[in-house]
Write an enzyme that holds these catalytic residues in place. Structure first.
Site, PDB file in Angstrom:
ATOM      1  CB  SER A 140      -0.966  -0.040   1.313  1.00  0.00           C
ATOM      2  OG  SER A 140      -1.494   1.195   1.556  1.00  0.00           O
ATOM      3  CE1 TYR A 153      -3.785  -2.117   5.235  1.00  0.00           C
ATOM      4  CE2 TYR A 153      -2.923  -0.043   4.504  1.00  0.00           C
ATOM      5  CZ  TYR A 153      -3.551  -1.194   4.142  1.00  0.00           C
ATOM      6  OH  TYR A 153      -4.046  -1.541   2.819  1.00  0.00           O
TER       7      TYR A 153
END
Length: 241
Positions: A140, A153
């Site tokens: 990501s 995350y």
């Protein structure tokens, strides 16, 4: 018999588009999912209706025992896969001072440890087969730039980069490539809660990306044409980085 690949977290979003694209490119696709059986079965039916091949591969990537059992059974039943897309992931966002322990543990366990759980049982069989192969991890933009409220995350996705770069060095002599795809803001249910008008102002292209655009890059990295690309992090983010 078609070569087969495995896509984890394939029942929705980017994973679903990746699985569909790879099936269209001639692979038999193992559709991994943890709970969304109906959506995974719908995807399989769609792939078959389009002339492709696939099979359901249900297990939770966060469970080492379940992943090992499923991957070893797949090796026995189908042989060695050509490639694996480690896509399964979750987000549990909160500012770091109020981040709960289980929010850290669950995200790291699924996003980063899940990569280990899935890849570890098959990497030696892939190497021993001496036929090459592809390992692709879905990261990501948060793993590159960081993001407020996503310490857990971002850590999990940045960890994938280090793991894949190291694995690429270990596997290069066996013609197995390992790369990272790092999407930006992609039109999936993970971004539904965002204020779209505000977010697009941060994107030079002034739009969200599509799962199909991420799938296109993933399909290229899975192909023979990408045989000399390994240890790389390739972003799909509309110019954000």
């Amino acid at each position: 018999m078609k070569p087969f690949v495995i896509v984890t977290g394939a029942s929705r979003g980017i994973g679903s588009s990746v699985a569909e694209r790879l099936a269209g490119d001639g692979f038999c696709v193992g559709i991994n999912f943890a709970k969304s059986h109906d959506r995974a079965n719908e995807l399989l039916e769609k792939i078959i209706s389009q002339g492709g091949e696939g099979f359901l591969l249900p297990f939770d990537v966060g469970s080492r025992e379940a992943a090992k059992e499923a991957m070893e059974k797949t090796l026995t039943d189908r042989g060695v896969p050509w490639g694996i897309v480690s896509n399964a992931g979750i987000a549990m966002d909160a500012p770091f001072p109020v981040l709960e322990d289980d929010m850290w543990d669950k995200v790291i366990n699924t996003n980063l440890t899940g990569f280990y759980n899935v890849i570890k049982p098959v990497v030696m069989p892939m190497a021993s087969a001496r036929k090459g192969g592809r390992i692709i991890a879905m990261s990501s933009i948060s793993g590159i730039t960081g993001n407020r409220g996503q310490v857990n995350y971002a850590a999990s996705k940045a960890g994938l980069t280090g793991a894949v770069k190291s694995l690429a060095l270990e596997l290069a002599k066996r013609k197995i490539t390992a790369n990272v795809v790092a999407p930006g803001i992609i039109e999936t249910d993970m971004v539904e809660a965002l204020n779209k008008s505000e977010v697009v102002r941060m994107i030079p292209m002034r739009r969200y990306g599509t799962p199909e655009e991420v799938a296109a890059l993933t399909a290229f990295l899975m192909s023979d044409d990408a045989g000399y690309i390994t240890g790389q992090v390739i972003s799909v983010n509309g110019g954000m980085v």
